[in-house]
Scaffold this motif. Sequence first.
Motif, PDB file in Angstrom:
ATOM      1  N   MET A 386      -8.673   2.439   4.184  1.00  0.00           N
ATOM      2  CA  MET A 386      -7.695   1.555   3.444  1.00  0.00           C
ATOM      3  C   MET A 386      -6.815   1.111   4.383  1.00  0.00           C
ATOM      4  N   LEU A 387      -6.600   1.634   5.673  1.00  0.00           N
ATOM      5  CA  LEU A 387      -5.578   1.111   6.562  1.00  0.00           C
ATOM      6  C   LEU A 387      -6.335  -0.374   7.298  1.00  0.00           C
ATOM      7  N   ARG A 388      -7.732  -0.223   7.362  1.00  0.00           N
ATOM      8  CA  ARG A 388      -8.436  -1.334   7.913  1.00  0.00           C
ATOM      9  C   ARG A 388      -8.355  -2.441   6.944  1.00  0.00           C
ATOM     10  N   TYR A 389      -8.728  -1.984   5.653  1.00  0.00           N
ATOM     11  CA  TYR A 389      -8.593  -3.234   4.617  1.00  0.00           C
ATOM     12  C   TYR A 389      -7.129  -3.998   4.636  1.00  0.00           C
ATOM     13  N   LEU A 390      -6.340  -2.938   4.903  1.00  0.00           N
ATOM     14  CA  LEU A 390      -4.802  -3.418   4.651  1.00  0.00           C
ATOM     15  C   LEU A 390      -4.567  -4.789   5.602  1.00  0.00           C
ATOM     16  N   GLU A 391      -5.119  -4.787   6.696  1.00  0.00           N
ATOM     17  CA  GLU A 391      -5.021  -5.896   7.709  1.00  0.00           C
ATOM     18  C   GLU A 391      -5.421  -7.143   7.183  1.00  0.00           C
ATOM     19  N   THR A 392      -6.336  -7.342   6.077  1.00  0.00           N
ATOM     20  CA  THR A 392      -6.768  -8.464   5.566  1.00  0.00           C
ATOM     21  C   THR A 392      -6.743  -8.533   3.857  1.00  0.00           C
ATOM     22  N   ALA A 393      -5.752  -7.609   3.466  1.00  0.00           N
ATOM     23  CA  ALA A 393      -5.540  -7.424   1.954  1.00  0.00           C
ATOM     24  C   ALA A 393      -5.018  -8.421   1.534  1.00  0.00           C
ATOM     25  N   ASP A 394      -5.018  -8.789   0.366  1.00  0.00           N
ATOM     26  CA  ASP A 394      -4.136  -9.680  -0.562  1.00  0.00           C
ATOM     27  C   ASP A 394      -2.727  -9.073  -0.390  1.00  0.00           C
ATOM     28  N   ILE A 397      -1.277  -6.998  -3.431  1.00  0.00           N
ATOM     29  CA  ILE A 397      -1.590  -5.632  -3.453  1.00  0.00           C
ATOM     30  C   ILE A 397      -1.184  -4.895  -2.374  1.00  0.00           C
ATOM     31  N   ARG A 398      -0.525  -5.419  -1.180  1.00  0.00           N
ATOM     32  CA  ARG A 398      -0.260  -4.951  -0.108  1.00  0.00           C
ATOM     33  C   ARG A 398       0.853  -3.691  -0.177  1.00  0.00           C
ATOM     34  N   GLU A 399       1.701  -3.718  -1.036  1.00  0.00           N
ATOM     35  CA  GLU A 399       2.595  -2.576  -1.074  1.00  0.00           C
ATOM     36  C   GLU A 399       1.976  -1.782  -1.804  1.00  0.00           C
ATOM     37  N   GLU A 400       1.394  -1.854  -2.812  1.00  0.00           N
ATOM     38  CA  GLU A 400       0.823  -0.700  -3.353  1.00  0.00           C
ATOM     39  C   GLU A 400      -0.379   0.039  -2.352  1.00  0.00           C
ATOM     40  N   ILE A 401      -1.216  -0.587  -1.803  1.00  0.00           N
ATOM     41  CA  ILE A 401      -2.188  -0.034  -0.740  1.00  0.00           C
ATOM     42  C   ILE A 401      -1.053   0.808   0.192  1.00  0.00           C
ATOM     43  N   VAL A 402       0.179   0.326   0.552  1.00  0.00           N
ATOM     44  CA  VAL A 402       0.868   0.903   1.660  1.00  0.00           C
ATOM     45  C   VAL A 402       1.316   2.459   0.996  1.00  0.00           C
ATOM     46  N   LEU A 403       1.839   2.105  -0.441  1.00  0.00           N
ATOM     47  CA  LEU A 403       2.201   3.164  -1.037  1.00  0.00           C
ATOM     48  C   LEU A 403       1.023   4.481  -0.928  1.00  0.00           C
ATOM     49  N   LYS A 404      -0.292   3.997  -1.444  1.00  0.00           N
ATOM     50  CA  LYS A 404      -1.154   4.795  -1.574  1.00  0.00           C
ATOM     51  C   LYS A 404      -1.611   5.479  -0.235  1.00  0.00           C
ATOM     52  N   VAL A 405      -1.358   4.770   0.814  1.00  0.00           N
ATOM     53  CA  VAL A 405      -1.953   5.415   2.204  1.00  0.00           C
ATOM     54  C   VAL A 405      -0.993   6.474   2.593  1.00  0.00           C
ATOM     55  N   ARG A 428       2.881  -0.529  11.662  1.00  0.00           N
ATOM     56  CA  ARG A 428       2.750  -1.433  12.646  1.00  0.00           C
ATOM     57  C   ARG A 428       1.717  -2.706  11.893  1.00  0.00           C
ATOM     58  N   ILE A 429       0.830  -2.332  10.863  1.00  0.00           N
ATOM     59  CA  ILE A 429      -0.176  -3.354  10.311  1.00  0.00           C
ATOM     60  C   ILE A 429       0.754  -4.055   9.231  1.00  0.00           C
ATOM     61  N   ALA A 430       1.558  -3.289   8.533  1.00  0.00           N
ATOM     62  CA  ALA A 430       2.171  -4.090   7.331  1.00  0.00           C
ATOM     63  C   ALA A 430       3.728  -3.644   7.143  1.00  0.00           C
ATOM     64  N   GLY A 431       4.204  -3.572   8.281  1.00  0.00           N
ATOM     65  CA  GLY A 431       5.764  -3.511   8.271  1.00  0.00           C
ATOM     66  C   GLY A 431       6.343  -3.957   7.270  1.00  0.00           C
TER      67      GLY A 431
END
Length: 958
Positions: A386-394, A397-405, A428-431
């Motif tokens: 999920m961290l790897r996907y976060l770098e190119t995520a839409d 949905i980035r905030e939701e991915i951050v919360l889930k991680v 670092r990835i999605a500050g």
Amino acid sequence: KSKEAEIKRINKELANIRSKFKGDKALDGYSKKKYVCKLLFIFLLGHDIDFGHMEAVNLLSSNKYTEKQIGYLFISVLVNSNSELIRLINNAIKNDLASRNPTFMCLALHCIANVGSREMGEAFAADIPRILVAGDSMDSVKQSAALCLLRLYKASPDLVPMGEWTARVVHLLNDQHMGVVTAAVSLITCLCKKNPDDFKTCISLAVSRLSRIVSSASTDLQDYTYYFVPAPWLSVKLLRLLQSYPPPEDAAVKGRLVECLETVLNKAQEPPKSKKVQHSNAKNAILFETISLIIHYDSEPNLLVRACNQLGQFLQHRETNLRYLALESMCTLASSEFSHEAVKTHIDTVINALKTERDVSVRQRAADLLYAMCDRSNAKQIVSEMLRYLETADYAIREEIVLKVAILAEKYAVDYSWYVDTILNLIRIAGDYVSEEVWYRVLQIVTNRDDVQGYAAKTVFEALQAPACHENMVKVGGYILGEFGNLIAGDPRSSPPVQFSLLHSKFHLCSVATRALLLSTYIKFINLFPETKATIQGVLRAGSQLRNADVELQQRAVEYLTLSSVASTDVLATVLEEMPPFPERESSILAKLKRKKGPGAASALDDGRRDPSSNDINGGVEPTPSTVSTPSPSADLLGLRAAPPPAAPPASAGAGNLLVDVFDGPAAQPSLGPTPEEAFLSELEPPAPESPMALLADPVPAAEPGADWHPGHPAPLPLPPRFVCKNNGVLFENQLLQIGVKSEFRQNLGRMYLFYGNKTSVQFQNFSPTVVHPGDLQTHILSGLGQPPTKRVAAQVDGGAQVQQVLNIECLRDFLTPPLLSVRFRYGGAPQALTLKLPVTINKFFQPTEMAAQDFFQRWKQLSLPQQEAQKIFKANHPMDAEVTKAKLLGFGSALLDNVDPNPENFVGAGIIQTKALQVGCLLRLEPNAQAQMYRLTLRTSKEPVSRHLCELLAQQF
């Protein structure tokens, strides 16, 4: 032709029709039908029609089908529900319903359903059920009657009376005509949601009908076979109906249902009988509804695993919609203990979907499924993907991915250094998408875990050395180095001057809030590293700080400079000592994710599986003797005990409250100290004088134990009468403890906030509030402290502190006695106990109902049985003020009806008591006699105990 030419032609035609209708020559039925039909067509073209309504109503009395049909069609489209013609239309409809001509009856029923006004509902709600269950009604009439009744029920549920017809309508599931069965299933599915017990017998009939459909060949139901799939719409409706109930209790019925579900799963494996998309759509619709029923029952391990395997085949299907539905269904399957392991076998496919899917909604479902299938065995793999996907995520949905991680890293962290690395990686990835809840939470955990503080300080120091550093990283670094920078100060590469210069190099690039936090870090450094005092004082003394345009930064700079210059070393060490461990609390990150996903997603986010061996820190940090400490008495030298040292981040909004608010309102903020939200207690009226409690161990109050007394608890203190009509106030107060209450109710649900204030300077030990349900009360009302789970009240309540507890309430059926609150604690070594009646009375679930005088008296006469009425004549105990009386009646929960009682001095009210099992209608009449200083109160409800109980409760108020 042009638009102008069309308007000219239409105006000419309208003038012609108007002249025909107003002409001296009477029109025959055909001409009237023709002109009404033209008007209808002109209206559908988008032009206003302001005449012809009466002619359409006249067509209803025709005996010719085509004329009557056009009349009903015109009325259905053009007549407003508030039209003056409704009474004439109702008379025509009544004649057609009584005609016993099936064609005319169907036209009338269609019109009722299309118009669907309340007036029509009141006129025909009692007739339509009778037509539906009549033995001589034609199949087409039954079908129309069922759909018409469904329309009226959805528009005005209170108009459809439940009666003996409900038992007979269930048997329509056995009807020979499939159209009647389909319409009946739609009606029963809607009705049973509100009155499940009335339609419980439909389970066996639905299973029987489903079994006949599933086991039939496509040629058996030829008229209802859709692309080789027998009766797909009826099958889906039956499966949805069964989802309204738990698994059948009858073993034979359950066995037959399991056989049906297995047959559907087997048919899904068979090769398709047609290559057309309609065939696969119908077949898959039944399959997915079958899987939904299997998930709903969650009791058949074999079926759950088979359903999971079937969905796994769809994960790589070429059809995007099927992949989406498969991922969505597997999210629910992942929460079942029977199918969780089967879901985990598809982890590689789901990860691949997260990376390669073109549709963002499918990628989002893949992320949801990874979150749902995560456990201790695969947490690191899923979090890293999920961290790897976060770098190119839409971005959506980035905030939701951050919360889930963040949640998964916290929940399954065995090695807390991995947790710290993950959160810093996240920043670092999605500050920009890391909310305050996330970095607050990592600070809470680091503060409470001695074993990770040094590692956290070292890691964040290294992260801050990056040239481009996100502001959230600076906040985390500032707090952690200010608290634990001394743990890495021995290394020359991270000596105190180096730490300070590294942080200060970021100072001018940050926002005001972050600069304020860094100033707090600097004053902490003066305490931790005296050698940096001169450097830091120079920074604080700089004109850019002392004359800063922002008042917060200016004030901090001035106060910190003065504190470091004036205070002695001992005072400085006391004021700036290390932050104490945070109180144990629920994760605010999960609360934020639930708010983002919406109320419907709460069950999906709450992992129903409980891994007994998992070291789950999602509910807060596990307190251990080494981490839980009590501040020393000397910590309040400068009167700072009421607030934490400045370096502490502010408590996050909603932290510790995971409830999805049933009122869609803001979540309450639990706190160990009074907050602005809790300060309302100071504005409440003083406690009742009759509720003092002696300072004795297990004191016994004066109240005698009654029927609602619970063994093992002191006899309950009486409920102050004012709480019948009020929701806020001080429930109890003595020399030790104050208990305040603030509550809100809607329909059959309620939420109550209880505030416990320690009035002494001594800490309460073993503080434990518990809800007690005397006798069989729990079958009438569900109430629990933190149910669903919320923050538990701390076992220790400091002197002068206040703690909050949330109580969630659901009224299952009418009740007479309130639940009890038992509070136990130790004060100065002596045990204390008291039991209170909670201010939860049946009138709290009142839904005010407005009605006209005619409707009120009609309903009053219907409730004329002796057992339905309760009356009380009593002397006034308070001054007879009309405005006060009105306020009390409104506080009681009923609606006050004006211009209903012939005597304007009397008060008339109406309402419905909402419970999960049933609704109880209530009418009341209060007749004051000012000359005699007396009242006469009359209540009528559909249940005898409710009438008497409400009468007693309300009489106490006057």
